[in-house]
Structure formats: structure tokens, C-alpha cells
Design a protein around this motif. Structure first.
Motif, mmCIF file in Angstrom:
data_model
loop_
_atom_site.group_PDB
_atom_site.id
_atom_site.type_symbol
_atom_site.label_atom_id
_atom_site.label_comp_id
_atom_site.label_asym_id
_atom_site.label_seq_id
_atom_site.Cartn_x
_atom_site.Cartn_y
_atom_site.Cartn_z
ATOM 1 N N ALA A 1 34.602 39.046 41.964
ATOM 2 C CA ALA A 1 34.661 39.536 41.270
ATOM 3 C C ALA A 1 34.932 42.193 40.808
ATOM 4 O O ALA A 1 33.385 41.456 40.342
ATOM 5 N N SER B 1 43.049 35.623 40.487
ATOM 6 C CA SER B 1 42.639 35.497 41.211
ATOM 7 C C SER B 1 43.515 34.752 42.734
ATOM 8 O O SER B 1 44.550 34.281 42.533
ATOM 9 N N ASN C 1 44.255 38.340 46.940
ATOM 10 C CA ASN C 1 43.631 38.559 45.707
ATOM 11 C C ASN C 1 44.384 39.870 44.385
ATOM 12 O O ASN C 1 44.560 40.694 44.901
ATOM 13 N N ALA D 1 40.539 41.216 40.780
ATOM 14 C CA ALA D 1 40.369 39.798 41.489
ATOM 15 C C ALA D 1 39.375 39.350 42.587
ATOM 16 O O ALA D 1 39.071 40.189 43.562
#
Length: 289
Positions: A253, A225, A235, A246
Motif C-alpha cells: 500500500a 484494497s 487495487n 491500495a
């Protein structure tokens, strides 16, 4: 380890012996050319009532993947993968064989790493669940050991180790500050590193298998992330093979894809989002008829 030294994308060299009458049941049964295939997406029993002399089967066994870490977390490691294709087929006889299909692990939050995946097994061959992704700000930063290791959290988390022959290590955040989280390891490659641009690392790619008659990727790692918005495209992406992307501040997510052993994506730090759940495993068996 960086990748496997074998290719499971084709049918491989299957022994031309033991062809004859089979009477077997269990899982979802399909055919492809001269092969009969039993696919188990949940635990069950492979029952062989009769089989030819010197009967052998090929197998693909993938454990459940790990969840991604929460709050700036690393991607979940893919479930461990073992296959006989490209190696030695398994001898089989008339009997009932227990099949265990491992569940994926839950995504973590800011206090807990992602949960490890559960093992899958068939006839004494067992694979190890993926390792959970590291978390921020209060939990352990380092990814956990598993079939493939979990990615380290942002700001310096180290990747988890992998089980030899089943997967690859999780990526490491190159830290110490304002660095993105790392991707979880996949069956085909290590997880990507988290970078100073706050870019999360991508999950390690899985491997392709044509055991069902079609080429499918399995066991990709979850993406690491970032704490920037999704519009910045920072991400980490999940690895090909069911790995989840992520989170970013305005983007949840992704979970790993069911029955691929793909790892869950890491959760975003600023929003303290949960990591994605890991995908469940699968057991696939085939034989010549």
C-alpha cells in the motif's frame, strides 16, 4: 455530502482594502503576483509585527489524513479542508498566531483500523483529521468518521461519516463476500465503492487550490484494497490530491503524500499487509502587499 459548492481553484474575490506595509514572518515565504504567501508544512508561528489597517488574509487549512486499514482494508479518509477563498477573508492584526499542522495517521493491520489523522489549525479555525479505513479479518470493518471518512473493508464494511463542510464520506464495500474494500473520502467527492469483481474502490478526489500561485490538488482519499494480484489492476487508486494507492498481494500500500492531507491506501487481505500511512496536513496563508 457529495462535493463542495464552491471553487477554490482561482484567487477568488479578495477585498481591495488594507493594502500597505506588512512585516510578517513564519513558514516558507514566497510571492505570486501581488500576494505574499506563508506555507507551513510543520507546526510553527505566524508572527505579524505590523499590518495595514483593516488587514485580511486568505487561508487554506488541511488536517492530517488517516491511515488505510490493513488486511483487506479500506482507504484512509483525507484530512478535513477549510479555505477562505470563495468566502470571507480573515481579519488579522499585529500578533503572534500559533500554527498547528496535523500529522498523518498510521496504517492499520488485520486487527486494527487505520489510525485517524490529527487536526490542523490557525487563529481559531480548525480542521478535523481524516477517519481511518476499516480492516479485516479481526478488526472493525467500518471506516471511521473524520474530516473525510475512511473506506469500509472488503466483504461489507460501511464508509465512515465526514465532518460537514470539510470533506466527504468514505465508500462502502457492497459485500457481503468477495467484494473489494472501499476508498476513503476526499475533499471533493465520496470514496468509491468496493465491487463484486473484488475491485477495490478508488479514493475520493480532492480539490484544487491556487493559493500558492499554482493549481495544486489537496486532500484526496486513499484507495481500497483487493486480494488479487497487482497484475489484475484491481487495487483501488488514491484520489487526486495525495491519496495513496491500495495494496494487492504483490504490491505494498502507498502512503498518502506529505503535506497534502491525502489518505493512505488499504492493505491487501491475503498477504495481511499493512495499510499505508496518511499524509500530513498543511496551513497556507496569503495576503496582498
Amino acid at each position: 455530502m457529495t462535493g463542495f459548492g464552491f471553487n477554490i481553484s482561482g484567487f477568488g474575490a479578495f477585498p481591495s482594502r488594507g493594502v500597505g506595509p506588512w512585516d510578517a514572518s513564519g513558514g516558507t515565504v514566497t510571492t505570486s503576483g501581488a500576494y505574499t504567501i506563508h506555507s507551513f508544512t510543520s507546526s510553527g508561528t505566524f508572527t505579524v509585527n505590523s499590518a495595514p489597517a483593516d488587514a485580511v488574509v486568505d487561508y487554506l487549512i488541511i488536517a492530517g489524513a488517516a491511515g488505510g486499514g490493513g488486511g483487506g482494508g479500506g482507504g484512509g479518509g483525507a484530512g478535513g479542508l477549510l479555505t477562505s477563498i470563495g468566502g470571507t477573508a480573515m481579519s488579522i492584526s499585529a500578533a503572534s498566531y500559533s500554527i498547528v499542522v496535523g500529522a498523518g495517521g498510521a496504517g492499520g493491520d488485520g486487527d486494527y483500523v487505520g489510525s485517524d489523522g490529527a487536526s490542523s489549525s490557525f487563529n481559531s479555525v480548525s480542521t478535523t483529521g481524516g477517519g481511518g479505513g476499516g480492516t479485516m479479518p479481526n478488526g472493525p470493518k467500518d471506516g471511521r468518521t473524520g474530516g473525510s471518512g475512511g473506506g469500509g473493508s472488503k466483504d461489507g464494511g460501511a464508509g465512515g461519516s465526514a465532518v460537514s463542510g470539510q470533506g466527504n464520506t468514505g465508500g462502502t464495500s457492497t459485500g457481503p463476500s468477495s467484494y473489494g474494500a472501499a476508498g476513503g473520502g476526499g475533499a471533493g467527492a465520496v470514496g468509491g465503492s468496493g465491487l463484486s469483481s473484488e475491485r477495490g474502490g478508488d479514493g475520493g478526489v480532492g480539490v484544487a487550490s491556487s493559493i500558492t500561485g499554482s493549481s495544486v490538488y489537496y486532500a484526496g482519499g486513499g484507495g481500497g484494497s483487493t486480494n488479487t494480484s497487482s497484475s489484475d489492476n484491481k487495487n483501488g487508486d488514491g484520489g487526486n490530491g495525495g491519496g495513496g494507492n491500495a495494496a494487492a498481494n504483490d504490491l505494498a500500500a502507498q502512503n498518502g503524500t506529505a503535506n497534502t492531507g491525502g489518505g493512505g491506501g488499504g492493505g491487501a487481505y491475503s498477504a495481511n499487509q499493512l495499510g499505508g500511512n496518511g499524509g500530513s496536513g498543511v496551513v497556507i496563508i496569503r495576503y496582498l502587499t
